[in-house]
Write an enzyme that holds these catalytic residues in place. Structure first.
Site, mmCIF file in Angstrom:
data_model
loop_
_atom_site.group_PDB
_atom_site.id
_atom_site.type_symbol
_atom_site.label_atom_id
_atom_site.label_comp_id
_atom_site.label_asym_id
_atom_site.label_seq_id
_atom_site.Cartn_x
_atom_site.Cartn_y
_atom_site.Cartn_z
ATOM 1 N N SER A 136 0.827 -1.210 0.000
ATOM 2 C CA SER A 136 0.000 0.000 0.000
ATOM 3 C C SER A 136 0.864 1.264 0.000
ATOM 4 O O SER A 136 2.012 1.248 0.435
ATOM 5 C CB SER A 136 -0.893 0.024 1.235
ATOM 6 O OG SER A 136 -1.742 -1.102 1.262
HETATM 7 N N1 SAH Z 1 -0.606 -4.557 4.121
HETATM 8 C C1 SAH Z 1 -0.044 -4.996 2.870
HETATM 9 C C2 SAH Z 1 -1.038 -4.776 1.757
HETATM 10 C C3 SAH Z 1 -0.955 -5.861 0.746
HETATM 11 S S1 SAH Z 1 -2.216 -5.850 -0.491
HETATM 12 C C4 SAH Z 1 1.268 -4.297 2.577
HETATM 13 O O1 SAH Z 1 1.486 -3.200 3.107
HETATM 14 O O2 SAH Z 1 2.077 -4.831 1.826
HETATM 15 C C5 SAH Z 1 -3.471 -6.868 0.230
HETATM 16 C C6 SAH Z 1 -3.075 -8.249 0.657
HETATM 17 O O3 SAH Z 1 -4.269 -8.916 1.069
HETATM 18 C C7 SAH Z 1 -2.450 -9.109 -0.431
HETATM 19 O O4 SAH Z 1 -1.235 -9.633 0.033
HETATM 20 C C8 SAH Z 1 -3.493 -10.207 -0.665
HETATM 21 O O5 SAH Z 1 -2.934 -11.452 -1.034
HETATM 22 C C9 SAH Z 1 -4.171 -10.272 0.694
HETATM 23 N N2 SAH Z 1 -5.509 -10.871 0.686
HETATM 24 C C10 SAH Z 1 -6.448 -10.798 -0.265
HETATM 25 N N3 SAH Z 1 -7.561 -11.491 0.102
HETATM 26 C C11 SAH Z 1 -7.292 -12.014 1.337
HETATM 27 C C12 SAH Z 1 -8.044 -12.830 2.258
HETATM 28 N N4 SAH Z 1 -9.273 -13.268 1.991
HETATM 29 N N5 SAH Z 1 -7.449 -13.159 3.425
HETATM 30 C C13 SAH Z 1 -6.182 -12.749 3.742
HETATM 31 N N6 SAH Z 1 -5.432 -11.973 2.902
HETATM 32 C C14 SAH Z 1 -5.985 -11.613 1.714
#
Ligand code: SAH
Length: 213
Positions: free
Chosen positions: A64
Site C-alpha cells: 500500500s
Molecule cells: N498490508 C499490505 C497490503 C498488501 S495488499 C502491505 O502493506 O504490503 C493486500 C493483501 O491482502 C495481499 O497480500 C493479498 O494477497 C491479501 N488478501 C487478499 N484477500 C485475502 C483474504 N481473503 N485473506 C487474507 N489476505 C488476503
C-alpha cells in the site's frame, strides 16, 4: 539488506510529507521513520521506496501507499500492547509499522507465496509479530479473538461477519469497503449487538479475495 543514513534521510522526508498530508499521530510518524520500507520491495524499486507510491510485491499484489498505511494506522488509535488482527499481510510493511507502534499483531495472508516470503523477512529485520499465518481473512482468527482492533488491507465487497464478532466491546474495525473504489470505513463496537460506523473517503486497494488459489 542495507539500511544507510541516506535511507534514513529519505524516511524522515517521507514522514514530513505525510505530516503535511494530514497525519498527526506521532507514533505513526515515528514508525514510518523507523521501518526500512525499501527492504520490503524488490530491489528494482528500491530507489522509489520513500515516495508515496504503491508497488508490486509479487503474486499480483501491491504494497500500500505509505499515506494509506499511515492513515489506517492512525485510525486504529494504537495503544501499547493492543492486540491487533491484520487481514492481508502482503509485504509485511503495515505489520511492521504496527509492531513498531508497540502492538501485538496477528496477521493473516491468503497467498502462500507472500506468506512464506514475509514470514522469512520480518524476523530477519528484527520485527516480531505475535503470529503470521496462511489463511482466509474473511474468517478472521476465532482461536485468538477477541481483538482490540482489526485492520483489513484489501478492498472488501462487504463487512465479514466473523470480523465483527471477533472485536472487543469498544474495539474498532478499519476496512476499505467497495468493489472498484473503496470507502475507508471505521466500525466501533458499542456493545454485543451495536456498531457505530464512520467513513473517511475514497481509497484504492487490491480486492479481498474469497477463494484460496
Ligand atoms: N498490508 C499490505 C497490503 C498488501 S495488499 C502491505 O502493506 O504490503 C493486500 C493483501 O491482502 C495481499 O497480500 C493479498 O494477497 C491479501 N488478501 C487478499 N484477500 C485475502 C483474504 N481473503 N485473506 C487474507 N489476505 C488476503
Amino acid at each position: 539488506m542495507i539500511d544507510s543514513p541516506k535511507h534514513q534521510g529519505l524516511r524522515n522526508r517521507l514522514a514530513e510529507a505525510l505530516k503535511e498530508k494530514g497525519i498527526v499521530d506521532n507514533a505513526v510518524l515515528d514508525a514510518i521513520r523507523v521501518i526500512p520500507r525499501h527492504l520490503f520491495l524488490d530491489s528494482s524499486f528500491e530507489g522509489f521506496a520513500y515516495q508515496d507510491k504503491a508497488f508490486p510485491i509479487g503474486a499480483g499484489q501491491t504494497i500500500s501507499h505509505p499515506y494509506t498505511v499511515a492513515f489506517q494506522s492512525q485510525l486504529l488509535r494504537v495503544k501499547k500492547d493492543d492486540k491487533i488482527l491484520e487481514i492481508g499481510t502482503g509485504s509485511g510493511y503495515q505489520t511492521a509499522v504496527l509492531v513498531a507502534m508497540g502492538a501485538r499483531v496477528y496477521s493473516v495472508e491468503r497467498q502462500n507465496e507472500l506468506y512464506k516470503k514475509t514470514s522469512y523477512l520480518l524476523p530477519r529485520l528484527g520485527i516480531r509479530p505475535k503470529l503470521m499465518t496462511f489463511g482466509d481473512g474473511y474468517k478472521g482468527l476465532p482461536g485468538y479473538a477477541p481483538f482490540d482492533s482489526i485492520i483489513v488491507t484489501a478492498g472488501a465487497p462487504f463487512i465479514p461477519q466473523p470480523l465483527m464478532e471477533q472485536l472487543k466491546i469498544g474495539g474498532r474495525l478499519i476496512i476499505p469497503l467497495g468493489e472498484e473504489v473503496q470507502i475507508m470505513t471505521e466500525l466501533v463496537r458499542i456493545n454485543e449487538t451495536q456498531f457505530e460506523k464512520y467513513e473517511y473517503g475514497d481509497f484504492k486497494f487490491v480486492p479481498l479475495l474469497e477463494n484460496k488459489n
